[in-house]
Scaffold this active site. Structure first.
Site, PDB file in Angstrom:
ATOM      1  N   HIS A 297       0.860  -1.198   0.000  1.00  0.00           N
ATOM      2  CA  HIS A 297       0.000   0.000   0.000  1.00  0.00           C
ATOM      3  C   HIS A 297       0.893   1.243   0.000  1.00  0.00           C
ATOM      4  O   HIS A 297       1.669   1.435  -0.910  1.00  0.00           O
ATOM      5  CB  HIS A 297      -0.930  -0.101   1.215  1.00  0.00           C
ATOM      6  CG  HIS A 297      -2.015   0.913   1.289  1.00  0.00           C
ATOM      7  ND1 HIS A 297      -2.386   1.716   0.276  1.00  0.00           N
ATOM      8  CD2 HIS A 297      -2.836   1.237   2.336  1.00  0.00           C
ATOM      9  CE1 HIS A 297      -3.385   2.511   0.667  1.00  0.00           C
ATOM     10  NE2 HIS A 297      -3.690   2.229   1.910  1.00  0.00           N
ATOM     11  N   HIS A 336      -2.888  -2.584  -9.501  1.00  0.00           N
ATOM     12  CA  HIS A 336      -3.835  -1.900  -8.601  1.00  0.00           C
ATOM     13  C   HIS A 336      -5.107  -2.739  -8.527  1.00  0.00           C
ATOM     14  O   HIS A 336      -5.514  -3.340  -9.519  1.00  0.00           O
ATOM     15  CB  HIS A 336      -4.176  -0.499  -9.138  1.00  0.00           C
ATOM     16  CG  HIS A 336      -4.753   0.398  -8.096  1.00  0.00           C
ATOM     17  ND1 HIS A 336      -6.072   0.360  -7.745  1.00  0.00           N
ATOM     18  CD2 HIS A 336      -4.177   1.334  -7.310  1.00  0.00           C
ATOM     19  CE1 HIS A 336      -6.295   1.253  -6.797  1.00  0.00           C
ATOM     20  NE2 HIS A 336      -5.168   1.852  -6.502  1.00  0.00           N
ATOM     21  N   ASP A 392       2.350   5.255  -7.021  1.00  0.00           N
ATOM     22  CA  ASP A 392       3.642   5.132  -6.316  1.00  0.00           C
ATOM     23  C   ASP A 392       4.825   4.972  -7.259  1.00  0.00           C
ATOM     24  O   ASP A 392       5.968   5.059  -6.816  1.00  0.00           O
ATOM     25  CB  ASP A 392       3.584   3.918  -5.371  1.00  0.00           C
ATOM     26  CG  ASP A 392       2.611   4.162  -4.245  1.00  0.00           C
ATOM     27  OD1 ASP A 392       1.662   3.385  -4.093  1.00  0.00           O
ATOM     28  OD2 ASP A 392       2.769   5.175  -3.547  1.00  0.00           O
TER      29      ASP A 392
HETATM   30  C1  SDX Z   1      -1.608   2.118  -3.413  1.00  0.00           C
HETATM   31  O1  SDX Z   1      -6.300   0.665  -2.945  1.00  0.00           O
HETATM   32  C2  SDX Z   1      -5.820   1.805  -3.259  1.00  0.00           C
HETATM   33  O2  SDX Z   1      -6.508   2.653  -3.777  1.00  0.00           O
HETATM   34  C3  SDX Z   1      -4.361   2.021  -2.942  1.00  0.00           C
HETATM   35  C4  SDX Z   1      -3.773   3.351  -3.436  1.00  0.00           C
HETATM   36  C5  SDX Z   1      -4.330   4.513  -2.674  1.00  0.00           C
HETATM   37  O3  SDX Z   1      -4.261   5.631  -3.199  1.00  0.00           O
HETATM   38  O4  SDX Z   1      -4.745   4.298  -1.507  1.00  0.00           O
HETATM   39  O5  SDX Z   1      -4.018   3.518  -4.821  1.00  0.00           O
HETATM   40  C6  SDX Z   1      -2.265   3.430  -3.210  1.00  0.00           C
HETATM   41  O6  SDX Z   1      -1.466   1.382  -2.464  1.00  0.00           O
HETATM   42  C7  SDX Z   1      -1.197   1.742  -4.815  1.00  0.00           C
HETATM   43  C8  SDX Z   1      -0.643   0.265  -4.891  1.00  0.00           C
HETATM   44  C9  SDX Z   1       0.797   0.297  -4.407  1.00  0.00           C
HETATM   45  N1  SDX Z   1       1.329  -1.070  -4.288  1.00  0.00           N
HETATM   46  C10 SDX Z   1       2.241  -1.548  -5.151  1.00  0.00           C
HETATM   47  O7  SDX Z   1       2.688  -0.910  -6.120  1.00  0.00           O
HETATM   48  C11 SDX Z   1       2.753  -2.943  -4.800  1.00  0.00           C
HETATM   49  C12 SDX Z   1       2.812  -3.787  -6.083  1.00  0.00           C
HETATM   50  N2  SDX Z   1       1.434  -4.032  -6.507  1.00  0.00           N
HETATM   51  C13 SDX Z   1       0.842  -5.315  -6.138  1.00  0.00           C
HETATM   52  O8  SDX Z   1       1.245  -5.802  -4.898  1.00  0.00           O
HETATM   53  C14 SDX Z   1      -0.639  -5.411  -6.434  1.00  0.00           C
HETATM   54  O9  SDX Z   1      -0.806  -4.967  -7.707  1.00  0.00           O
HETATM   55  C15 SDX Z   1      -1.631  -4.712  -5.530  1.00  0.00           C
HETATM   56  C16 SDX Z   1      -1.447  -5.088  -4.094  1.00  0.00           C
HETATM   57  C17 SDX Z   1      -1.503  -3.240  -5.658  1.00  0.00           C
HETATM   58  C18 SDX Z   1      -3.030  -5.132  -5.983  1.00  0.00           C
HETATM   59  O10 SDX Z   1      -3.141  -6.476  -5.713  1.00  0.00           O
HETATM   60  P1  SDX Z   1      -4.473  -7.311  -6.058  1.00  0.00           P
HETATM   61  O11 SDX Z   1      -5.554  -6.433  -6.544  1.00  0.00           O
HETATM   62  O12 SDX Z   1      -4.756  -8.205  -4.891  1.00  0.00           O
HETATM   63  O13 SDX Z   1      -4.048  -8.127  -7.323  1.00  0.00           O
HETATM   64  P2  SDX Z   1      -3.364  -9.535  -7.259  1.00  0.00           P
HETATM   65  O14 SDX Z   1      -2.240  -9.530  -6.284  1.00  0.00           O
HETATM   66  O15 SDX Z   1      -4.429 -10.563  -7.137  1.00  0.00           O
HETATM   67  O16 SDX Z   1      -2.702  -9.582  -8.721  1.00  0.00           O
HETATM   68  C19 SDX Z   1      -3.405 -10.100  -9.855  1.00  0.00           C
HETATM   69  C20 SDX Z   1      -2.310 -10.744 -10.707  1.00  0.00           C
HETATM   70  C21 SDX Z   1      -1.535 -11.820  -9.963  1.00  0.00           C
HETATM   71  O17 SDX Z   1      -1.042 -12.691 -10.981  1.00  0.00           O
HETATM   72  P3  SDX Z   1      -1.595 -14.229 -10.968  1.00  0.00           P
HETATM   73  O18 SDX Z   1      -1.204 -14.815  -9.622  1.00  0.00           O
HETATM   74  O19 SDX Z   1      -3.092 -14.119 -11.144  1.00  0.00           O
HETATM   75  O20 SDX Z   1      -0.885 -14.889 -12.113  1.00  0.00           O
HETATM   76  O21 SDX Z   1      -1.323  -9.763 -11.079  1.00  0.00           O
HETATM   77  C22 SDX Z   1      -0.068 -10.110 -10.484  1.00  0.00           C
HETATM   78  C23 SDX Z   1      -0.360 -11.103  -9.385  1.00  0.00           C
HETATM   79  O22 SDX Z   1       0.766 -11.960  -9.182  1.00  0.00           O
HETATM   80  N3  SDX Z   1       0.508  -8.862  -9.977  1.00  0.00           N
HETATM   81  C24 SDX Z   1       1.780  -8.502 -10.106  1.00  0.00           C
HETATM   82  C25 SDX Z   1       1.871  -7.239  -9.536  1.00  0.00           C
HETATM   83  N4  SDX Z   1       0.672  -6.859  -9.082  1.00  0.00           N
HETATM   84  C26 SDX Z   1      -0.165  -7.885  -9.347  1.00  0.00           C
HETATM   85  N5  SDX Z   1       2.838  -9.142 -10.652  1.00  0.00           N
HETATM   86  C27 SDX Z   1       4.017  -8.462 -10.619  1.00  0.00           C
HETATM   87  N6  SDX Z   1       4.183  -7.252 -10.095  1.00  0.00           N
HETATM   88  C28 SDX Z   1       3.135  -6.602  -9.543  1.00  0.00           C
HETATM   89  N7  SDX Z   1       3.295  -5.368  -9.028  1.00  0.00           N
END
Ligand code: SDX
Length: 493
Positions: A297, A336, A392
């Protein structure tokens, strides 16, 4: 509430047939949603061999790990269309607010629902500024942290500490309806805490910054903007007529505005979950701050820079991308839960970065970031998963160019997000029908009823995750371990 009917002629409803009983239920659809409690009417006898803990006779539960599709509140504050890349605060597009508004004007909008008139904005700004000062005892509190404590640990604790000064703002002391009455007295006490929390957020963050540097704290100055005052408190070292650079002051204000709110993200949900017990707002905000600290996050802006530093030069990007695809690494700053296209804030952050780089000079990691961005945006792995840059991805580059230490980046997210947390908290306190404590259900899949076993008769259960790990006691010297004393226990290494 769902109820068994022969057939449904309703158009705006769901007709559910429970194949365990053949019963048919009509569930009304309101605002494209259905009440999860409608499924409690769908009872059935336990199937042969079904666990009693499934409680089928009590009705169906709705499972939704990670809140992927569960609405927990009706809100008028922020709207996001993740497919179209739309973000609006109280209906105003983020692009327009970033261009024309300020963080405090946007704070007023998010919290009270309308853009303020000039007098209204002046009063709001003056109140926030007036409440920027902190009780002198807070200096000892902040000094109680080691110089190298993570500033988010200091800020999170500080919000909770702050509440200890305001017994009059604590429903546990003043009565649980302190904030839910909605009358003039209740609204006045609520607004005062809102002023205090927004005003003191920058002061506490600046104190956390000065702890790291081992420097005196700076009393919030008058006559400067919200971000100007923040920069002054972090950087002033006694210089006469010290004035923060206006480009950095403006850039930080735009970044604060962009980070002010984002609907029911993890930290805002934490504030509401905590606030639903009618605890004081300082404790609820501290809980939200703790949630934001996580690398999934608000901690992602720090993680992005650590990722870019680990990649190094742009020519190392392809290998990193491959490692991400093998799930050996995470591409921080991408992906996201809601946005399935680029986060609209990321474009504004990128533009703001160019403004900052004009006076700070480009960050050497920018090329790597752009190479990473380009590679990910055209790679099937990321395209298929709809992974695009979020807010971010670039914000950390700006903070680095401004000279902030890496672990201070989440603090620069938390400070402006106090506004969104307060907007949602206030909305929940004043919502129609009052506040219900948030207490989700579970699907119990643990052990069924079993009798206590005396210690002598217990079978050994061992193995990873089943027993506590053996921990080496680093604080105990070899000499102590070789000494003899009463009750000595020789730890397994
Ligand atoms: C913020 O919610 C908000 O609004 C948050 C925010 C705000 O203003 O409050 O916008 C701010 O927190 C932005 C997000 C910052 N976090 C990151 O950048 C960390 C990296 N991102 C991931 O951890 C992820 O994308 C999340 C946590 C942001 C979202 O996760 P989800 O919605 O639970 O999605 P998921 O993990 O189920 O991913 C779906 C697929 C998966 O692949 P499969 O297992 O289905 O094959 O996408 C992949 C994930 O492995 N994936 C990624 C990835 N993010 C998702 N693979 C590689 N790198 C990534 N960053």
């Amino acid at each position: 509430m769902g109820r068994p009917t022969e057939s449904s002629t309703l158009t705006n409803s769901l007709t559910v047939r429970d194949n365990r009983t053949g019963k048919v239920y009509d569930v009304p659809i309101v605002d494209n949603s259905i009440q999860a409690t409608a499924f409690k009417a769908m009872t059935a006898p336990a199937a042969p061999g079904e666990r009693e803990e499934n409680e089928t006779y009590k009705g169906l539960r709705v499972a939704d790990k990670g809140f992927l599709n569960t609405a927990v509140i009706r809100s008028e504050i922020t709207y996001i269309d993740g497919d179209a890349g739309v973000l609006r605060y109280r209906g105003y597009p983020i692009e327009q607010l970033a261009l024309h508004s300020s963080h405090l004007e946007t704070a007023y909008l998010l919290i009270y629902g309308t853009l303020p008139t000039k007098p209204q904005l002046s009063v709001f700004e003056a109140e926030v500024s007036h409440h920027g000062v902190i009780h002198a005892d807070a200096e000892q509190f902040c000094r109680s942290f080691r110089y190298d404590a993570h500033p988010m640990a200091i800020l999170t604790s500080a919000f909770s500490y702050l509440g200890s000064y305001y017994g009059e703002a604590n429903p546990s002391l003043q009565g649980q309806s302190l904030y839910t009455k909605g009358d003039a007295a209740s609204l006045s006490i609520m607004d005062k805490q809102i002023y205090r929390l927004i005003g003191k957020a920058t002061t506490l963050a600046a104190m956390a910054y000065r702890v790291r540097q081992g420097r005196e704290f700076v009393t919030p100055p008058t006559g400067l903007s919200y971000t100007g005052s923040f920069l002054y408190q972090m950087d002033h070292l006694g210089e006469e007529n010290y004035t923060p650079n206006p480009v950095l002051e403006k850039a930080l204000d735009v970044l604060f505005l962009l980070h002010a709110d984002h609907e029911l993200n993890a930290s805002a949900t934490t504030v509401l979950q905590t606030g639903s017990s009618l605890v004081d707002p300082y404790s609820a905000i501290a809980a939200g701050c703790a949630s934001l600290y996580g690398p999934l996050h608000g901690g992602a802006n720090e993680a992005v820079i650590r990722m870019l530093i680990s990649i190094g030069k742009p020519e190392n990007v392809p290998a990193f991308i491959e490692a991400v695809k093998k799930r050996e690494k995470v591409l921080s700053g991408f992906g996201h839960r809601v946005y399935k296209t680029s986060d609209p804030r990321s474009f504004i952050v990128r533009k703001t970065a160019d403004e900052v780089f004009k006076i700070t000079g480009k960050d050497e990691l920018l090329e790597t970031a752009m190479a990473l961005h380009e590679a990910a945006m055209k790679d099937e792995y990321f395209v298929k998963r709809k992974l695009a840059p979020n807010v971010d991805f670039c914000s950390g580059l700006i903070y680095r160019a401004m000279g902030f230490p890496l672990d201070f980046f989440p603090v620069l997210f938390a400070v402006p997000r106090v506004v969104g947390w307060l907007a949602h908290w206030r909305q929940m306190m004043l919502q129609e029908g009052g506040v219900k404590i948030w207490r989700p259900r579970q699907i119990f899949v643990g052990a069924s009823k079993r009798d206590y076993v005396p210690i002598e008769a217990r079978p050994l259960v061992d193995g990873p995750k089943k027993t506590p790990s053996a921990i080496a006691h680093s604080g105990i010297t070899k000499r102590t371990m070789l000494a003899s004393f009463k009750g000595k226990v020789v730890p397994k290494l």
